[in-house]
Design an enzyme around this catalytic site. Sequence first.
Site, PDB file in Angstrom:
ATOM      1  N   SER A 241       0.832  -1.192   0.000  1.00 52.91           N
ATOM      2  CA  SER A 241       0.000   0.000   0.000  1.00 52.91           C
ATOM      3  C   SER A 241       0.880   1.261   0.000  1.00 52.91           C
ATOM      4  CB  SER A 241      -0.961  -0.042   1.195  1.00 52.91           C
ATOM      5  OG  SER A 241      -1.963   0.923   1.089  1.00 52.91           O
TER       6      SER A 241
ATOM      7  N   ASP B 273      -9.675  -5.435  -4.387  1.00 50.14           N
ATOM      8  CA  ASP B 273      -9.133  -4.341  -3.572  1.00 50.14           C
ATOM      9  C   ASP B 273     -10.028  -3.108  -3.743  1.00 50.14           C
ATOM     10  OD1 ASP B 273      -7.666  -2.295  -2.365  1.00 50.14           O
ATOM     11  OD2 ASP B 273      -5.748  -3.138  -2.994  1.00 50.14           O
TER      12      ASP B 273
ATOM     13  N   HIS C  17      -7.544  -5.658  -0.193  1.00 50.26           N
ATOM     14  CA  HIS C  17      -6.394  -4.797   0.103  1.00 50.26           C
ATOM     15  C   HIS C  17      -5.659  -5.371   1.310  1.00 50.26           C
ATOM     16  CE1 HIS C  17      -4.139  -1.107  -0.312  1.00 50.26           C
ATOM     17  NE2 HIS C  17      -4.263  -0.864   0.981  1.00 50.26           N
TER      18      HIS C  17
END
Length: 240
Positions: A122, A170, A202
């Site tokens: 991320s 995600d 995610h």
Amino acid sequence: MSSADHLPHPALTLLPNDGAAPQLLFLLFHGVGGNGAQMQPLAEALRAQYPQAAVLSVDAPDAFDGIPGGGSGYQWFSVRGVDDLNRVERVAAALPRFIAWVRGFGAQYGLGWERVALGGFSQGGIMALEAVQAEPQLAGRVMAFGARHASLPQQAPQDVSVHLLHGKADAVMPYQYAVESAQTLVQLGGDVTADVLPGVGHELHPQLVDKAMEQLRSFVPARLWREAMLAAAEQDKKPS
């Protein structure tokens, strides 16, 4: 004062069991609101595949300032009011320290940039992707999980293999960002792989980690192909 004096103490450190000097260095970077320990699944997979590597995961330098209850960890840059324009500015402001840490850990273990790889999830993946765009010869590989470029590259990072790994489910960082990044890097002549896995959100999912290990094993960087071709050409020149 040495550069090592300015380095953070890693939240997670895995070194060769036999006490030998590491031959590779993997530096891992967590997502916003997280901490270095959250990269342990990736660290353990790397350790199993590369027992002669050093694997380090560090906490980001700043305390998380996001939504209340959103996490008590750390951040590489603030996501308060973030948009496509100020994200670029915030990443750029955070990059000098990030790059200095990568350089410093490489120097600490006496390893050249070709033997350094970055792995980020991320926000940590954003930082890793943008770091190799901004700084030549920083690392030889980047693994970016559920991440994106802050802005699409204008040139491919030279001699860097980029592995984009994303969950199709995600909802935080839609997988289309990874597809756009991969298409752009391919058009620019970069070394890139992109894997989008269905049913994965995610997260640093085990399937994404397994796919990353597969890419590290099987993908041969263009730099190594060039070196092999040059060596073969020199061999051909020698009298038989």
